[in-house]
Design an enzyme around this catalytic site. Structure first.
Site, short mmCIF file in Angstrom:
data_model
loop_
_atom_site.label_atom_id
_atom_site.label_comp_id
_atom_site.label_asym_id
_atom_site.label_seq_id
_atom_site.Cartn_x
_atom_site.Cartn_y
_atom_site.Cartn_z
CE LYS A 84 -32.48 -111.76 -12.40
NZ LYS A 84 -32.95 -112.94 -11.79
CG ASP A 85 -28.97 -107.91 -5.88
OD1 ASP A 85 -28.78 -108.47 -7.08
OD2 ASP A 85 -28.50 -107.89 -4.82
#
EC number: 5.4.99.27
Length: 422
Positions: free
Chosen positions: A86-87
Site C-alpha cells: 500500500k501507498d
C-alpha cells in the site's frame, strides 16, 4: 494520444497519455488524509496458527511498517503475510496475517500511526494477491485550471474507451526510481552493484544526512562509514550495511537478509518496467489497445490467456467488445514464451538490450526463494469514477483490481509533474 513531457515518465516507460483532455495539474497527498486506500478481501474466520488482523497505517512505508510490527512483537518479519503493498503517504487499511501471535500480544503493541485490530484465526497465511480490489478516496488540491472541472464527464468518457494499464510510480519510486535498477543487477547476479544502487544512488529531495550517507557509500563502498551518516529512518539500507559490516563482501547475503516480499519486488519491478516499455512501444507504433490483431494475447478475469490466430481474430474482437476479455502483454519470467507476435518480438528485443535472459529469472527464483515465472497483464483499464468539488478541490472515488494503480488513472486527468503525484 499525448506524449508525456516528464523525464521520469520516459525513464519508467510511461511515455503516453491516451486521453487528449487538457491536464488540470494539481497535487496529491498534501496530507495523508488526502489519499485513502481500503483493501477489500475475503478472509473468513476459521481456526489455525495465523492471527488475521486489520492494519490501518498513516504515512508509513509498507515494508518499514511490517518490520516495526515484527520488532514490536519480537518475531521475524518473514512470519507476517500481506496481500499487497500500500501507498506510503496515505491512510491505508489492509489485512495481514501473523504466525503464532495472539490478540493479547496485539493489545500490548503500541506503534505511532499504526492500528492493528485482531479479527480471528485462519489456517493459511495471507499472500500477495489475496484481495478482491482496492477502493480509493482521493483529494486533488492546488488544481491549476479550475475551468476543467466541467470537463470531467468528457474525461470519464475517455476512460470508458480504456486507458493504458501502466504499472505506476509506486512500483519504482519517483524521488528515487531505483527499484527496477536494483532488480536488473540482481537478475544479472551482480549483488555488489545491486547493493551499491540500493544504498548509494542519489535521489531528489534528500536531507543532508541521507545525501551524505548515500554519497559516502557510492564513493567509498565503506558500509561502516555510510552507516554512521545514514539517518535511522532508512532502516532497510541500514540493515544491508549492518550485514556487510558483520560479513564483509557478502553482498548476496545482504540482499537475502531483506524481507522476501522486498526481494521479490526488486525483480518484479524489472518485469513491470519491461511491461511499461512494451506497452508504450505498442502505442508508439499506432497499434490499438482494444482492437486486436493476429498474434495478440487475450486475458480473462480469471487469469486464463489465449493467443489470437487468423481463425480466431473475428471472435476475439467480439469478446473484447463485450468486455469479457482484453488484450494482454507479457511480464517476462522464467517460462520461455515463443516469439510469435509483434509484442513478443518487442519484449525479446528489450530483454536482449538489457542483457537479461529468461533463465536468469529461474536462477533468481532459487537464489531468492521466490518464483518469477512470468505472467500476463491487461493492456487497458476502464475505471468508473465518482467525483465532486469540495472547497475548490476535486475529490474522486473509484475501485481497482489488484495490481492496478490509482496514479495511472489520475495522471491521465492531471498530467501533472510526477513529483506532485507521490
Amino acid at each position: 494520444m499525448i506524449k508525456s513531457p516528464w523525464d521520469i515518465d520516459k525513464e519508467l516507460g510511461l511515455w503516453w497519455y491516451s486521453t487528449e483532455t487538457p491536464g488540470t495539474g494539481g497535487k496529491l497527498r498534501t496530507v495523508p488524509e488526502d489519499f485513502l486506500v481500503e483493501e477489500i478481501g475475503d478472509h473468513p474466520d476459521s481456526s489455525g496458527p495465523y492471527l488475521l488482523c486489520k492494519l490501518t497505517k498513516t504515512n508509513w512505508d509498507q515494508h518499514r511498517a511490517i518490520k516495526a510490527i515484527a520488532s514490536g512483537l519480537g518475531m521475524s518479519h518473514q512470519r507476517i503475510g500481506f496481500a499487497g503493498t500500500k501507498d506510503k503517504r496515505a491512510i491505508t487499511t489492509q489485512y495481514i496475517s501473523l504466525f503464532k501471535v495472539t490478540a493479547d500480544d496485539i493489545e500490548k503493541l503500541t506503534i505511532p500511526d499504526i492500528a492493528l485490530t485482531p479479527l480471528g484465526f485462519t489456517q493459511h497465511p495471507i499472500d500477495l494477491g489475496d484481495l478482491k480490489e482496492n477502493r480509493f478516496s482521493i483529494r486533488i488540491r492546488s488544481i491549476v485550471d479550475k475551468t476543467l472541472y466541467s470537463g470531467f464527464n468528457e474525461f470519464q468518457n475517455s476512460l470508458d474507451e480504456g486507458i493504458p494499464n501502466y504499472v505506476g510510480y509506486q512500483r519504482f519510486g519517483v524521488t528515487r526510481p531505483v527499484t527496477h535498477l536494483i532488480g536488473l543487477e540482481v537478475l544479472r547476479g551482480d549483488f555488489q552493484e545491486a547493493v551499491r544502487v540500493m544504498v548509494g544512488k542519489p535521489g531528489t529531495h534528500m536531507g543532508e544526512h541521507e545525501r551524505e550517507g548515500r554519497a559516502c557509500y557510492l564513493e567509498s563502498g565503506d558500509p561502516a562509514a555510510a552507516l554512521h551518516l545514514l539517518p535511522p529512518r532508512l532502516s532497510l539500507e541500514r540493515s544491508v550495511l549492518h550485514h556487510l559490516v558483520e560479513k564483509p563482501g557478502d553482498y548476496l547475503g545482504a540482499i537475502q537478509s531483506l524481507p522476501r516480499t522486498l526481494r521479490s519486488m526488486y525483480v518484479s519491478a524489472v518485469q513491470s518496467w519491461f511491461f511499461n516499455l512494451t506497452l508504450s512501444i505498442r502505442l508508439e507504433e499506432g497499434r490499438s489497445l482494444t482492437e486486436p490483431d493476429t498474434g495478440d494475447r487475450l486475458i480473462w478475469p480469471d487469469g486464463r490467456t489465449d493467443q489470437i490466430t487468423s481463425s480466431t481474430l473475428r471472435a476475439a474482437k467480439v469478446q473484447i467488445k463485450r468486455g469479457t476479455c482484453s488484450i494482454s502483454l507479457l511480464l517476462p519470467g522464467g517460462k520461455l514464451i515463443p516469439e510469435t507476435g509483434a509484442d513478443d518480438r518487442i519484449i525479446e528485443h528489450i530483454l536482449e538490450e538489457n542483457g537479461i535472459k529468461t533463465e536468469m529469472f529461474d536462477k533468481m527464483s532459487s537464489v531468492l526463494n521466490t518464483t518469477f515465472a512470468g505472467s500476463f497483464r491487461s493492456t487497458v483499464m476502464k475505471p468508473q469514477i465518482d467525483h465532486h468539488i469540495e472547497d475548490e478541490d476535486l475529490c474522486v472515488r473509484f475501485s481497482l483490481p489488484p495490481g492496478h494503480y490509482a496514479t495511472s488513472v489520475l495522471r491521465e486527468y492531471m498530467k501533472a509533474d510526477p513529483l506532485n503525484m507521490t
